[in-house]
Design a protein around this motif. Structure first.
Motif, PDB file in Angstrom:
ATOM      1  N   ILE A  95       0.593   1.236 -16.100  1.00 43.93           N
ATOM      2  CA  ILE A  95       0.730   0.165 -15.122  1.00 43.93           C
ATOM      3  C   ILE A  95      -0.625  -0.057 -14.453  1.00 43.93           C
ATOM      4  O   ILE A  95      -1.254   0.890 -13.962  1.00 43.93           O
ATOM      5  CB  ILE A  95       1.781   0.508 -14.049  1.00 43.93           C
ATOM      6  N   LYS A  96      -1.053  -1.309 -14.415  1.00 43.51           N
ATOM      7  CA  LYS A  96      -2.316  -1.632 -13.765  1.00 43.51           C
ATOM      8  C   LYS A  96      -2.110  -1.712 -12.259  1.00 43.51           C
ATOM      9  O   LYS A  96      -1.364  -2.559 -11.768  1.00 43.51           O
ATOM     10  CB  LYS A  96      -2.869  -2.954 -14.294  1.00 43.51           C
ATOM     11  N   VAL A  97      -2.770  -0.824 -11.525  1.00 44.47           N
ATOM     12  CA  VAL A  97      -2.714  -0.818 -10.064  1.00 44.47           C
ATOM     13  C   VAL A  97      -4.102  -0.476  -9.527  1.00 44.47           C
ATOM     14  O   VAL A  97      -4.928   0.104 -10.233  1.00 44.47           O
ATOM     15  CB  VAL A  97      -1.693   0.205  -9.511  1.00 44.47           C
ATOM     16  N   VAL A 101      -0.395  -3.846  -5.700  1.00 50.65           N
ATOM     17  CA  VAL A 101      -0.174  -2.496  -5.186  1.00 50.65           C
ATOM     18  C   VAL A 101      -1.478  -1.709  -5.179  1.00 50.65           C
ATOM     19  O   VAL A 101      -2.236  -1.737  -6.151  1.00 50.65           O
ATOM     20  CB  VAL A 101       0.883  -1.751  -6.037  1.00 50.65           C
ATOM     21  N   VAL A 102      -1.719  -0.993  -4.080  1.00 52.66           N
ATOM     22  CA  VAL A 102      -2.826  -0.046  -4.034  1.00 52.66           C
ATOM     23  C   VAL A 102      -2.257   1.331  -3.710  1.00 52.66           C
ATOM     24  O   VAL A 102      -1.467   1.493  -2.778  1.00 52.66           O
ATOM     25  CB  VAL A 102      -3.898  -0.452  -2.998  1.00 52.66           C
ATOM     26  N   LEU A 103      -2.649   2.301  -4.513  1.00 48.22           N
ATOM     27  CA  LEU A 103      -2.222   3.685  -4.333  1.00 48.22           C
ATOM     28  C   LEU A 103      -3.326   4.444  -3.606  1.00 48.22           C
ATOM     29  O   LEU A 103      -4.467   4.482  -4.087  1.00 48.22           O
ATOM     30  CB  LEU A 103      -1.943   4.344  -5.682  1.00 48.22           C
ATOM     31  N   ILE A 104      -2.997   5.042  -2.472  1.00 46.40           N
ATOM     32  CA  ILE A 104      -3.963   5.853  -1.728  1.00 46.40           C
ATOM     33  C   ILE A 104      -3.615   7.309  -2.022  1.00 46.40           C
ATOM     34  O   ILE A 104      -2.571   7.810  -1.611  1.00 46.40           O
ATOM     35  CB  ILE A 104      -3.902   5.537  -0.229  1.00 46.40           C
ATOM     36  N   ALA A 105      -4.489   7.951  -2.791  1.00 45.86           N
ATOM     37  CA  ALA A 105      -4.137   9.228  -3.378  1.00 45.86           C
ATOM     38  C   ALA A 105      -5.339  10.165  -3.419  1.00 45.86           C
ATOM     39  O   ALA A 105      -6.443   9.835  -2.963  1.00 45.86           O
ATOM     40  CB  ALA A 105      -3.592   9.003  -4.793  1.00 45.86           C
ATOM     41  N   ALA A 155       0.850  -1.185   0.000  1.00 41.35           N
ATOM     42  CA  ALA A 155       0.000   0.000   0.000  1.00 41.35           C
ATOM     43  C   ALA A 155       0.888   1.238   0.000  1.00 41.35           C
ATOM     44  O   ALA A 155       1.891   1.296   0.718  1.00 41.35           O
ATOM     45  CB  ALA A 155      -0.924   0.009   1.213  1.00 41.35           C
ATOM     46  N   ILE A 156       0.520   2.212  -0.816  1.00 39.54           N
ATOM     47  CA  ILE A 156       1.248   3.481  -0.867  1.00 39.54           C
ATOM     48  C   ILE A 156       0.362   4.538  -0.227  1.00 39.54           C
ATOM     49  O   ILE A 156      -0.644   4.953  -0.800  1.00 39.54           O
ATOM     50  CB  ILE A 156       1.586   3.895  -2.318  1.00 39.54           C
ATOM     51  N   SER A 160      -8.262   3.252   4.666  1.00 35.22           N
ATOM     52  CA  SER A 160      -8.499   1.863   5.046  1.00 35.22           C
ATOM     53  C   SER A 160      -8.023   0.885   3.980  1.00 35.22           C
ATOM     54  O   SER A 160      -7.957  -0.327   4.232  1.00 35.22           O
ATOM     55  CB  SER A 160      -9.984   1.631   5.327  1.00 35.22           C
ATOM     56  N   ALA A 161      -7.651   1.395   2.813  1.00 30.92           N
ATOM     57  CA  ALA A 161      -7.140   0.526   1.745  1.00 30.92           C
ATOM     58  C   ALA A 161      -5.791  -0.096   2.099  1.00 30.92           C
ATOM     59  O   ALA A 161      -5.313  -0.988   1.388  1.00 30.92           O
ATOM     60  CB  ALA A 161      -7.029   1.301   0.429  1.00 30.92           C
TER      61      ALA A 161
END
Length: 299
Positions: free
Chosen positions: A54-56, A26-30, A4-5, A63-64
């Motif tokens: 890139i597929k993310v 990978v999950v991007l928290i943005a 997680a980012i 909470s991700a």
């Protein structure tokens, strides 16, 4: 590995994209604008050697982080406490939280707030968000990381993703070296809106940067920090290795956002005042950037 980012701006998107490209989940928290674009078309990762979608996964919800083995914590230093508390209820107990932030206090702040293992990392990468869901890489990309319980596996994970990693017992010294670099370049780049290569050619700039660094060295010495060898030389060479790069502070001011200046030159001012060490060059740069920020906020 599930990664997680937290705070997927330019730095987080670059490292998250590299890990996703290597096959990790990978999950991007943005911010919403980035999340919407990434969900629709993926993350565009534009580097010096490739330009790919890139597929993310992406989310605006802290909470991700749930279920992540590794959390790359990339928020601005001003948001460290609030972001840590927001993700805390969802963190797996076994997660490693890796602070990829400017400044020298963030890992300690995280340790005071979280039960999970926290490690500091020093980031040497030139990146920018070129648009929603689009990160552009200008150069470098290596990390210097504190020893962790994940040890060699973590280094191998990054290396396989094309990210060089060095493990160091003196990350505090490396963080201070990066802080001094930021103090020398960031405010000047922000005030002038010039990239490093042009900035250093300005009349009197070399002397100003030298004054800033000497004040930082005095404070670091008084704080008992063991700096790496040839820090001053390495800092001067940044303008040669990344001439087209503007500082993160410059990028923040260009977008009308609050910067991390309180955690850069501002930290040197606070430490200097506490220790009785004069820091006039850092004080002026800190005051000027804050004035610009206040003017922008007031419209």
């Amino acid at each position: 590995m599930k990664v997680a980012i937290m705070g997927a701006g330019a730095v987080g998107c670059y490292y998250g994209g590299m890990l996703a490209r290597a096959g990790h989940e990978v999950v991007l928290i943005a911010r919403p604008q980035h999340v919407q674009t990434i969900e629709a078309t993926g993350l565009r990762l534009e580097t010096q050697s490739f330009d790919e979608q890139i597929k993310v996964s992406a989310s605006t919800d802290p909470s991700a982080v749930q279920g992540a083995d590794l959390v790359l914590f990339c928020v601005k230093s001003t948001d460290t406490q609030s972001a840590a508390l927001a993700m805390k209820p969802s963190l797996a107990k076994s997660a490693l939280v890796l602070s990829l932030q400017n400044g020298v206090e963030n890992a300690d702040t995280l340790r005071s707030l979280l039960e999970q293992e926290v490690a500091a990392a020093v980031v040497y990468v030139a990146t920018e968000m070129a648009g929603p869901g689009h990160v552009r890489h200008h150069g470098r990309g290596e990390l210097v990381i504190e020893p962790t319980s994940h040890g060699a596996n973590l280094a191998a994970t990054f290396a396989a993703a094309g990210v060089p990693v060095e493990t160091s017992d003196n990350v505090r010294g490396a963080l201070w070296a990066k802080l001094i670099l930021n103090c020398a370049y960031n405010a000047l780049s922000a005030i002038t809106q010039l990239p490093y290569g042009r900035l250093v050619r300005g009349e009197g700039v070399e002397a100003v940067m030298r004054d800033v660094m000497e004040e930082c060295f005095a404070v670091a010495t008084a704080e008992g920090v063991k700096l790496p060898d040839d820090v001053a030389l390495a800092i001067r060479r940044i303008a040669e290795t990344m001439p087209g790069q503007s500082s993160s502070t410059a990028q923040d001011l260009a977008r009308g956002k609050r910067s991390e200046i309180d955690h850069l030159n501002g930290l040197i001012v606070r430490c200097g005042d506490a220790l009785g060490i004069p820091v006039p060059a850092n004080r002026v740069l800190h005051a000027l950037v804050r004035l610009i920020e206040d003017k922008q906020q007031q419209g």
